[in-house]
Scaffold this motif. Sequence first.
Motif, short mmCIF file in Angstrom:
data_model
loop_
_atom_site.label_atom_id
_atom_site.label_comp_id
_atom_site.label_asym_id
_atom_site.label_seq_id
_atom_site.Cartn_x
_atom_site.Cartn_y
_atom_site.Cartn_z
N ALA A 189 0.83 -1.21 0.00
CA ALA A 189 0.00 0.00 0.00
C ALA A 189 0.87 1.25 0.00
O ALA A 189 0.54 2.24 -0.67
N LEU A 190 1.98 1.21 0.71
CA LEU A 190 2.89 2.37 0.74
C LEU A 190 3.46 2.65 -0.64
O LEU A 190 3.54 3.80 -1.06
N LEU A 241 0.94 7.07 -6.51
CA LEU A 241 -0.22 7.95 -6.66
C LEU A 241 0.08 9.37 -6.19
O LEU A 241 -0.43 10.35 -6.75
N PHE A 242 0.91 9.49 -5.17
CA PHE A 242 1.31 10.81 -4.67
C PHE A 242 2.08 11.56 -5.74
O PHE A 242 1.83 12.75 -5.98
N LEU A 299 7.93 13.26 1.29
CA LEU A 299 7.41 11.90 1.27
C LEU A 299 8.54 10.89 1.39
O LEU A 299 8.45 9.94 2.18
N ARG A 300 9.61 11.07 0.64
CA ARG A 300 10.73 10.12 0.66
C ARG A 300 11.43 10.12 2.01
O ARG A 300 11.86 9.07 2.50
N ALA A 331 -0.39 12.55 -8.44
CA ALA A 331 -1.24 13.66 -8.00
C ALA A 331 -0.46 14.98 -7.96
O ALA A 331 -1.00 16.03 -8.33
N ALA A 332 0.80 14.92 -7.55
CA ALA A 332 1.62 16.14 -7.51
C ALA A 332 1.83 16.69 -8.92
O ALA A 332 1.75 17.91 -9.14
N LEU A 333 2.07 15.81 -9.88
CA LEU A 333 2.23 16.28 -11.26
C LEU A 333 0.92 16.84 -11.81
O LEU A 333 0.93 17.87 -12.49
#
Length: 109
Positions: free
Chosen positions: A33-34, A40-41, A91-92, A44-46
């Motif tokens: 899931a991560l 997806l993050f 995030l990273r 979504a950012a792009l």
Amino acid sequence: AHFTFRFSEAVIRTLGVAGLAAVSREFPRSIAALFVVDFLFGCAALCWASTPSVEAVLCSVAIFFMDITRFVDEPGFAYPAQRISALIEALRAGEVFLAATACVCVGGC
């Protein structure tokens, strides 16, 4: 300097993924899931900085492995790229912290 940064970024990403993979026997669905959330993050950012498109989805595959937006300096694209890069960096960093915490808690690594 650019090569050194990209190499260190790849090493940190690899260590984060390896750490999460090492504890994946304990939390297989959470780790999967991560990775999905990470992808997806980036997508979504792009889409947030530009417009939702097939190109944004394809570029998010590259962003999953490396922050390709970090060194964008073309006028009109630099500021949105910096915003995306800051989000991905946060995030990273959280993923590396999570991987290190999971390794310590599980007793692996």
